[in-house]
Design an enzyme around this catalytic site. Structure first.
Site, PDB file in Angstrom:
ATOM      1  N   GLY A  87       0.930  -1.206   0.098  1.00  0.00           N
ATOM      2  CA  GLY A  87      -0.053  -0.002  -0.103  1.00  0.00           C
ATOM      3  C   GLY A  87       0.801   1.300  -0.023  1.00  0.00           C
ATOM      4  O   GLY A  87       0.708   2.314  -0.785  1.00  0.00           O
ATOM      5  N   TYR A  88       1.753   1.282   0.923  1.00  0.00           N
ATOM      6  CA  TYR A  88       2.851   2.251   0.795  1.00  0.00           C
ATOM      7  C   TYR A  88       3.611   2.564  -0.450  1.00  0.00           C
ATOM      8  O   TYR A  88       3.482   3.678  -0.968  1.00  0.00           O
ATOM      9  CB  TYR A  88       3.856   2.139   2.013  1.00  0.00           C
ATOM     10  CG  TYR A  88       4.731   3.544   2.247  1.00  0.00           C
ATOM     11  CD1 TYR A  88       4.252   4.368   2.896  1.00  0.00           C
ATOM     12  CD2 TYR A  88       6.103   3.484   1.779  1.00  0.00           C
ATOM     13  CE1 TYR A  88       4.976   5.546   3.189  1.00  0.00           C
ATOM     14  CE2 TYR A  88       6.923   4.433   2.077  1.00  0.00           C
ATOM     15  CZ  TYR A  88       6.279   5.618   2.797  1.00  0.00           C
ATOM     16  OH  TYR A  88       7.167   6.511   2.988  1.00  0.00           O
ATOM     17  N   THR A  89       3.970   1.530  -1.215  1.00  0.00           N
ATOM     18  CA  THR A  89       4.583   1.740  -2.378  1.00  0.00           C
ATOM     19  C   THR A  89       3.674   2.181  -3.461  1.00  0.00           C
ATOM     20  O   THR A  89       3.986   3.162  -4.245  1.00  0.00           O
ATOM     21  CB  THR A  89       5.261   0.525  -2.823  1.00  0.00           C
ATOM     22  OG1 THR A  89       6.182  -0.047  -1.825  1.00  0.00           O
ATOM     23  CG2 THR A  89       5.878   0.379  -4.170  1.00  0.00           C
TER      24      THR A  89
ATOM     25  N   SER B 173       1.198   3.923  -2.913  1.00  0.00           N
ATOM     26  CA  SER B 173       0.604   5.270  -2.836  1.00  0.00           C
ATOM     27  C   SER B 173       1.708   6.455  -2.942  1.00  0.00           C
ATOM     28  O   SER B 173       1.634   7.581  -3.712  1.00  0.00           O
ATOM     29  CB  SER B 173       0.264   5.452  -1.213  1.00  0.00           C
ATOM     30  OG  SER B 173       1.489   5.475  -0.436  1.00  0.00           O
ATOM     31  N   LYS B 174       3.122   5.752  -2.833  1.00  0.00           N
ATOM     32  CA  LYS B 174       4.099   6.851  -2.964  1.00  0.00           C
ATOM     33  C   LYS B 174       4.482   6.737  -4.386  1.00  0.00           C
ATOM     34  O   LYS B 174       5.075   7.887  -4.967  1.00  0.00           O
ATOM     35  CB  LYS B 174       5.431   6.258  -2.294  1.00  0.00           C
ATOM     36  CG  LYS B 174       5.150   6.623  -0.814  1.00  0.00           C
ATOM     37  CD  LYS B 174       4.818   8.215  -0.391  1.00  0.00           C
ATOM     38  CE  LYS B 174       4.762   8.420   1.200  1.00  0.00           C
ATOM     39  NZ  LYS B 174       4.502  10.091   1.320  1.00  0.00           N
TER      40      LYS B 174
END
Length: 253
Positions: free
Chosen positions: A157-159, A161-162
């Site tokens: 999820g973080y990857t 989003s970024k």
């Protein structure tokens, strides 16, 4: 060009995630360059916060906003309030991370990270940036990540989003550059903040990270200040849609 193209005197800068870490350092750095600060964070104290004390000690004003970046209705309402301030700078820095293998990464983790790291930043940029377009000037800066370029492990999820944030910066730059609004991103490397505590406390993982960083050290939040001031100032008036890594050389390795 002005005598000091990095001077932010008279400017108003909105910094999200301003209560700690990178956001706190950026708020203080922009205040040192002359800007008054509007600080937005979840659970932001209305008086006496560390960031307000640091900003006011530099002779600048500090205006706090407390909001939940995962709450779409709250962010939409906040966007309307912030747009009315006619700010010159918006730093979309607020973010969160949830670690779990992809096969175990829950919908709740995914939704929270995407809402905080991406959706809220678009909503605020639409409101504040739309006002900047009408006024014919402004600076918007997103905080990306090394995982804007790489896949990472256990942080899907973080990857996602970024990676999306740097694409959003390009998309907005393509539309708004002609109106005098510069939209760019900063990609911090491995920075010693609360988000990286677990990595730094894992000796083997920390050593492996340090071995790849040409600078040979973990970054500090203060290392991001120069890039933030540059992209907030008239020195970057012809810089549009870029993502500037501040990573000690990680991506060059």
């Amino acid at each position: 060009m002005t005598a000091n193209p990095f001077d932010l005197t008279g400017k108003v800068a909105i910094v999200t995630g301003a209560s700690s870490g990178i956001g706190l350092a950026m708020a203080e750095g922009l205040a040192a360059a002359g800007a008054d600060i509007v600080g937005v964070s979840v659970n932001m104290p209305m008086v006496g916060s560390e960031v307000s004390q640091r900003v006011e000690a530099l002779g600048r004003t500090f205006t706090p906003f407390d909001t939940d970046f995962a709450d779409r209705a709250a962010i939409t309402a906040l966007g309307e309030e912030l747009a009315a301030l006619n700010a010159d700078i918006l730093i979309n820095n607020a973010g969160t991370i949830r670690r779990a293998p992809a096969a175990e990464h829950s919908d709740e983790f995914w939704d929270e990270v995407i809402n905080v790291n991406l959706s809220s930043q678009f909503v605020l940029s639409r409101a504040v940036g739309g006002n900047m377009v009408k006024r014919g000037h402004g600076k918007i800066i997103f905080t990306g990540s090394l995982l804007s370029f790489q896949g990472g492990v256990n942080v899907p999820g973080y990857t996602a989003s970024k990676s999306a944030v740097v694409g959003l910066a390009k998309a907005l730059a393509n539309e708004w550059a002609v109106s005098g609004v510069n939209v760019n991103a900063i990609a911090p490397g491995y920075i010693a903040t609360a988000n990286t505590t677990a990595l730094r406390e894992d000796a083997a993982r920390s050593n492996a990270i340090l071995e790849r960083i040409p600078a040979g050290r973990w970054g500090q939040a203060s290392d991001l200040v120069g890039a933030a001031v540059f992209l907030s100032s008239s020195a970057s008036d012809y810089v549009n849609g870029i993502t500037l890594p501040v990573d000690g050389g990680w991506l060059a390795r």
